[in-house]
Design a protein around this motif. Structure first.
Motif, PDB file in Angstrom:
ATOM      1  N   UNK A 765       0.814  -1.208   0.000  1.00 62.82           N
ATOM      2  CA  UNK A 765       0.000   0.000   0.000  1.00 62.82           C
ATOM      3  C   UNK A 765       0.853   1.265   0.000  1.00 62.82           C
ATOM      4  N   UNK A 766       2.070   1.119   0.502  1.00 63.06           N
ATOM      5  CA  UNK A 766       2.969   2.268   0.532  1.00 63.06           C
ATOM      6  C   UNK A 766       4.398   1.753   0.578  1.00 63.06           C
ATOM      7  N   UNK A 767       5.328   2.484  -0.036  1.00 63.60           N
ATOM      8  CA  UNK A 767       6.740   2.108  -0.049  1.00 63.60           C
ATOM      9  C   UNK A 767       7.546   3.220   0.612  1.00 63.60           C
ATOM     10  N   UNK A 768       8.422   2.833   1.545  1.00 61.80           N
ATOM     11  CA  UNK A 768       9.368   3.753   2.183  1.00 61.80           C
ATOM     12  C   UNK A 768      10.733   3.396   1.623  1.00 61.80           C
ATOM     13  N   UNK A 769      11.372   4.360   0.941  1.00 59.53           N
ATOM     14  CA  UNK A 769      12.520   4.036   0.102  1.00 59.53           C
ATOM     15  C   UNK A 769      13.750   4.833   0.495  1.00 59.53           C
ATOM     16  N   UNK A 770      14.862   4.124   0.704  1.00 57.08           N
ATOM     17  CA  UNK A 770      16.171   4.768   0.868  1.00 57.08           C
ATOM     18  C   UNK A 770      16.807   4.912  -0.507  1.00 57.08           C
ATOM     19  N   UNK A 771      17.583   5.970  -0.707  1.00 57.14           N
ATOM     20  CA  UNK A 771      18.208   6.193  -2.007  1.00 57.14           C
ATOM     21  C   UNK A 771      19.522   5.437  -2.164  1.00 57.14           C
ATOM     22  N   UNK A 772      20.248   5.238  -1.076  1.00 55.57           N
ATOM     23  CA  UNK A 772      21.577   4.629  -1.139  1.00 55.57           C
ATOM     24  C   UNK A 772      21.472   3.156  -0.763  1.00 55.57           C
ATOM     25  N   UNK A 773      21.489   2.304  -1.772  1.00 50.84           N
ATOM     26  CA  UNK A 773      21.384   0.853  -1.583  1.00 50.84           C
ATOM     27  C   UNK A 773      22.624   0.173  -2.142  1.00 50.84           C
ATOM     28  N   UNK A 774      22.952  -0.998  -1.666  1.00 54.41           N
ATOM     29  CA  UNK A 774      24.226  -1.621  -2.073  1.00 54.41           C
ATOM     30  C   UNK A 774      24.282  -1.970  -3.562  1.00 54.41           C
ATOM     31  N   UNK A 775      23.118  -2.228  -4.186  1.00 52.98           N
ATOM     32  CA  UNK A 775      23.136  -2.632  -5.588  1.00 52.98           C
ATOM     33  C   UNK A 775      22.565  -1.562  -6.517  1.00 52.98           C
ATOM     34  N   UNK A 776      22.530  -0.302  -6.045  1.00 52.24           N
ATOM     35  CA  UNK A 776      22.055   0.764  -6.913  1.00 52.24           C
ATOM     36  C   UNK A 776      21.321   1.839  -6.121  1.00 52.24           C
ATOM     37  N   UNK A 777      20.724   2.740  -6.848  1.00 54.23           N
ATOM     38  CA  UNK A 777      19.971   3.822  -6.212  1.00 54.23           C
ATOM     39  C   UNK A 777      18.512   3.430  -6.083  1.00 54.23           C
ATOM     40  N   UNK A 791      -2.058   2.177 -11.363  1.00 52.17           N
ATOM     41  CA  UNK A 791      -1.928   3.331 -10.475  1.00 52.17           C
ATOM     42  C   UNK A 791      -0.578   3.276  -9.761  1.00 52.17           C
ATOM     43  N   UNK A 792      -0.014   4.435  -9.506  1.00 51.25           N
ATOM     44  CA  UNK A 792       1.281   4.507  -8.825  1.00 51.25           C
ATOM     45  C   UNK A 792       1.113   4.155  -7.355  1.00 51.25           C
ATOM     46  N   UNK A 793       2.047   3.355  -6.837  1.00 47.11           N
ATOM     47  CA  UNK A 793       2.053   3.027  -5.413  1.00 47.11           C
ATOM     48  C   UNK A 793       2.575   4.237  -4.636  1.00 47.11           C
ATOM     49  N   UNK A 794       1.839   4.713  -3.611  1.00 47.05           N
ATOM     50  CA  UNK A 794       2.344   5.841  -2.811  1.00 47.05           C
ATOM     51  C   UNK A 794       3.747   5.546  -2.287  1.00 47.05           C
ATOM     52  N   UNK A 795       4.652   6.502  -2.443  1.00 46.40           N
ATOM     53  CA  UNK A 795       6.062   6.290  -2.094  1.00 46.40           C
ATOM     54  C   UNK A 795       6.567   7.449  -1.259  1.00 46.40           C
ATOM     55  N   UNK A 796       7.344   7.110  -0.210  1.00 50.09           N
ATOM     56  CA  UNK A 796       8.011   8.103   0.636  1.00 50.09           C
ATOM     57  C   UNK A 796       9.505   7.827   0.579  1.00 50.09           C
ATOM     58  N   UNK A 797      10.271   8.836   0.220  1.00 48.73           N
ATOM     59  CA  UNK A 797      11.733   8.709   0.296  1.00 48.73           C
ATOM     60  C   UNK A 797      12.162   9.083   1.706  1.00 48.73           C
ATOM     61  N   UNK A 798      12.846   8.146   2.370  1.00 49.37           N
ATOM     62  CA  UNK A 798      13.377   8.396   3.722  1.00 49.37           C
ATOM     63  C   UNK A 798      14.842   8.010   3.662  1.00 49.37           C
ATOM     64  N   UNK A 799      15.705   8.998   3.444  1.00 46.18           N
ATOM     65  CA  UNK A 799      17.096   8.725   3.124  1.00 46.18           C
ATOM     66  C   UNK A 799      18.006   9.694   3.862  1.00 46.18           C
ATOM     67  N   UNK A 800      19.297   9.326   3.914  1.00 46.70           N
ATOM     68  CA  UNK A 800      20.267  10.194   4.586  1.00 46.70           C
ATOM     69  C   UNK A 800      20.586  11.431   3.750  1.00 46.70           C
ATOM     70  N   UNK A 801      20.417  11.373   2.435  1.00 49.10           N
ATOM     71  CA  UNK A 801      20.722  12.508   1.568  1.00 49.10           C
ATOM     72  C   UNK A 801      19.429  13.053   0.975  1.00 49.10           C
TER      73      UNK A 801
END
Length: 839
Positions: A765-777, A791-801
């Motif tokens: 229902x929702x994705x919480x996404x970090x930008x810095x991952x070991x195998x890519x962005x 329909x687009x899955x609601x997404x939240x970027x929660x990252x250090x940068x």
């Protein structure tokens, strides 16, 4: 030959020596020569006049002598006849009479303008006429009476007396004429002498003026020679600088054609000098963004000055398409044929390489320090809050100490990274209409955890009406957070910190008052400097010394002011002032416990019709009439939905919807369009992406409006949503799972591959996404986050940068770990889920 300007500002144009002195001198000399010519002409005219006078005098005297001679001729003929009686002696008599009459006429004409002489001529004529009459009588007596009678007539002496009188008159006439001639000759001689003196004087003046002019000319020539020598020496020096300077220099003519380049520019671009000369500057540099107007207009020359003399981070095109990063500095060269331009190119390839290394380092710091610290702070917060298990007081105190110090470390990292972005100009503002009261509440709320550790109360004193400003909410929240945390740091245990908001005139004011000792006098002059900090009176020692410097830069970027003073009740007061948006007064506001709907309609009658329809369904209605009003009122959070027209007086209704969707506080507000242009908006794919519940054409169908309102008010069911959290830090995933437990079922992935495996099995229902991952962005995952119906899955970027603006626009929210706590993440998840359910 080309010249160039070493200064960035336009030089003072060269002014040639003034020619006024030469013009004046030349004018005076010409006047003297004209006067001399006039004087000479007058002398010549006087000579001609004298010649005429002499000729006229001679003619007068000759005429008088001829007259007397003709009379004498007649008398001789008469006497010869008297003595001989022979008629041949009398032959000259009549011709002499005729010629004498002709001489009378001639003399009368010559002396007509001279009354005295003319009177003598008349007297002379009378005498001679009498003489001729006497001679006529004598001749008749000789003819009729004989010689004796005639001799007797002659002996009377009457004829001799007449002839003597005529002779005397002629002599007087000639004498006066000779005297007049003498006088005229004397006057003419005097005039010649005067004229000679005048000519001599004029010639002297002319000679002096010529000498003076030659002197000035010589001096000017000497000065010109010196100037030319100096110019040659200066040009030689400039050529040496032009050729030897390490920076590339390019000179352009007024049309934008390259005139000259130095060796550094040629090396930098990979061309030879001859290859660049006479080519358009656009071959190597784009100095303008338009093809309209003259070259000077395209590069921004206004009123003889450059609007952008310095241009950083530009790209020059070298030979074979090679790109060279450069900083540019433009200068102007006013020359007789127009304004030429000097372009200075500084190769910044090494600086760019260093910046890339620095950015990579900062990215590493952001990820490798922020992520573990965020999980540490989150874990300690959960422990301190008793969500895992109740802790003994001593253990809880140790957890508080650890949490506070971890937060201090996060603030230090944030401040260092922020001051770097501000100093490099990479910090951008995403401004929208915001309520300063709401921002103050958020700032006070976020600081409650820090305040609670020391028993400090953080309260707010806010007006009843919104105080609207244009701001970047997150950046300004950072300023309020800095001021409130600073106030907590300097307040004593169990003290108070008050955040106040006021609207005064055209300014919105925010005050943060603490109960500490105030700002020390020796620290007041440098309080807003970088790394400036005062531990005097601080209840919590330490700090980065960057918070106030960062706050000042952010406030300045909002066209505001920040300052400090003594608080009215003791302690320190920090204040910020920002431009106030015009106060928004709704047309009608209904205070009720019913669900409230905001209706934006500029036609009062149409607004009343919509209000009646909506109130009939049991909702409370607030009316407004502009896009600006709907944006500001929707931020209050009290409206369950918005119904708006597309044709508004100050902006399009679609732009108002986009503004609502751009703000986290209003992003999930349900919107219904009721407009004569609704069908057009519904058909536009870009407009449909605004998540509008329904597009209802006017006249509004009450049943369709009712159905749309029911959809807007429907809440999600009791089933818990699925949350997919993708982060490479297992500790972060663990802590976040605890914090989000009441929001739904949390799935975890530590890589893109793991996230894709989970997405193959279920659609979250929702994705919480970090930008810095070991195998890519994490950005690579965005194109795959769609439901089965597209329909687009609601997404939240929660990252250090912080994500790039282009990436942030693709997701529902973007949070930076070190700035936004797990509690903020939980609240953001709730907002996004609520928006999904309302849709």
């Amino acid at each position: 030959m080309s010249a160039f300007d070493l200064d960035r500002d336009a030089p003072t144009p060269f002014k040639p020596p003034s020619n006024i002195g030469f013009v004046v001198l030349l004018g005076a000399l010409l006047l003297v020569l004209v006067a001399l010519a006039i004087r000479v002409e007058r002398v010549d005219s006087g000579v001609n006049e004298l010649r005429l006078v002499v000729r006229a005098s001679y003619q007068k005297r000759i005429a008088a002598a001829d007259l007397l001679s003709e009379a004498a001729t007649a008398e001789s003929a008469q006497r010869g006849y008297l003595l001989t009686g022979s008629m041949p002696f009398l032959a000259p008599y009549e011709p002499a009479r005729v010629r004498s009459m002709q001489q009378f006429a001639r003399l009368s004409a010559l002396y007509r303008t001279e009354p005295t002489q003319f009177a003598r001529i008349q007297s002379l004529q009378t005498l001679l006429q009498a003489k001729f009459a006497e001679m006529d009588t004598t001749i008749r007596r000789r003819e009729t009476e004989g010689l004796v009678a005639a001799v007797g007539e002659v002996r009377s002496n009457h004829g001799r007396e007449l002839m003597e009188g005529a002779t005397n008159l002629v002599r007087a006439l000639v004498n006066d004429e000779e005297a007049a001639l003498v006088r005229n000759l004397a006057n003419a001689s005097a005039r010649r002498r005067d004229a000679a003196r005048a000519v001599a004087a004029l010639l002297s003046v002319s000679a002096l003026a010529t000498l003076f002019a030659l002197t000035l000319l010589w001096r000017a020539r000497v000065a010109q020679s010196r100037l030319e020598l100096s110019a040659r020496e200066g040009l030689a020096r400039l050529r040496a600088v032009f050729a030897s300077t390490a920076e590339g220099l390019v000179t352009l003519n007024p049309s934008g054609t390259i005139e000259d380049v130095n060796a550094a520019a040629a090396r930098m671009l990979g061309y030879s000098k001859d290859e660049l000369t006479s080519r358009e500057i656009s071959v190597v540099l784009d100095l303008s963004s338009t093809d309209r107007g003259t070259f000077a207009e395209r590069i921004g020359i206004k009123d003889g000055r450059l609007t952008r003399p310095s241009r950083a981070d530009e790209v020059a095109r070298g030979k074979n398409g090679r790109l060279v990063p450069v900083d540019l500095a433009l200068g102007l060269m006013p020359l007789p044929d127009g304004t030429h331009i000097v372009v200075s190119l500084r190769d910044i390839s090494e600086r760019k390489a260093a910046e890339r290394l620095k950015d990579e380092f900062i990215s590493t710091v952001s990820h490798e320090l922020r992520t573990p610290l965020t999980s540490v702070v989150g874990s300690l917060g959960l422990l301190r809050g008793g969500q895992i298990a109740a802790l003994p007081d001593q253990a809880r105190r140790l957890v508080e100490i650890a949490e506070n110090n971890a937060r201090r470390l996060i603030r230090l990292i944030n401040d260092i990274l922020d001051i770097d972005r501000i100093g490099s100009g990479k910090s951008r503002l995403d401004t929208n209409v915001c309520d300063l009261c709401h921002l103050a509440e958020r700032g006070a709320h976020d600081a409650e955890g820090l305040a609670a550790t020391r028993g400090i109360t953080v309260s707010t004193d806010l007006p009843d009406e919104p105080v609207s400003i244009m701001c970047d909410f997150e950046r300004l929240l950072q300023v309020v957070g800095n001021l409130v945390s600073n106030a907590i740091r300097f307040s004593p245990d169990d003290g108070t910190v008050v955040v106040r908001v006021r609207a005064e005139g055209d300014r919105a004011l925010l005050f943060v008052d603490d109960s500490g000792p105030g700002v020390a006098p020796e620290f007041r002059d440098r309080i807003f400097g970088r790394f400036a900090q005062s531990s005097a009176g601080a209840a919590i020692p330490g700090g980065t010394g960057l918070g106030l410097a960062i706050s000042r830069e952010i406030v300045k970027a909002h066209d505001g002011d920040i300052w400090f003073d003594d608080a009215p009740d003791g302690g320190a007061r920090f204040a910020i002032a920002l431009p106030l948006q015009p106060e928004i007064e709704p047309i009608l506001t209904t205070e009720t416990s019913k669900p409230q709907v905001l209706v934006c309609e500029d036609d009062p009658d149409a607004g009343e019709v919509l209000r009646a329809m909506i109130e009939a369904r049991g909702y409370a209605v607030t009316l407004c009439g502009t896009a600006r009003e709907v944006q500001a009122l929707a931020q209050s959070g009290r409206f369950a939905g918005v119904v708006l027209d597309l044709a508004l007086p100050d902006a399009s209704g679609l732009s108002a919807v986009r503004a609502l969707r751009a703000l986290s506080r209003t992003r999930s507000v349900p919107v219904i369009v009721a407009s004569a242009f609704a069908a057009k908006g519904d058909a536009d794919p870009a407009s449909r992406a605004l998540d509008v519940i329904d597009w209802i054409e006017k006249p509004v169908d009450p049943q369709r409006l009712t159905r749309a309102l029911d959809v807007a008010m429907r809440r999600h069911d009791d089933g818990k949503p699925t949350l997919l959290h993708v982060d490479d830090d297992p500790d972060m995933l663990e802590v976040a799972a605890f914090a989000l437990a009441d929001r739904g079922r949390v799935l975890r992935a530590t890589s893109l591959a793991g996230a894709r495996a989970l997405l193959a099995e279920t659609t979250p229902d929702i994705v919480i996404l970090d930008l810095n991952l070991p195998d890519g962005s994490g950005v690579e995952l965005l194109p795959e986050l769609f439901t089965a119906d597209g329909a687009a899955v609601p997404t939240i970027i929660y990252s250090a940068s912080e994500p790039l603006p282009a990436v942030a626009r693709q997701v529902d929210a973007a949070l930076v770990k070190s700035r936004r706590s797990l509690l903020a993440l939980s609240e953001t998840v709730a907002e996004v889920l609520d928006k999904r359910d309302r849709g």
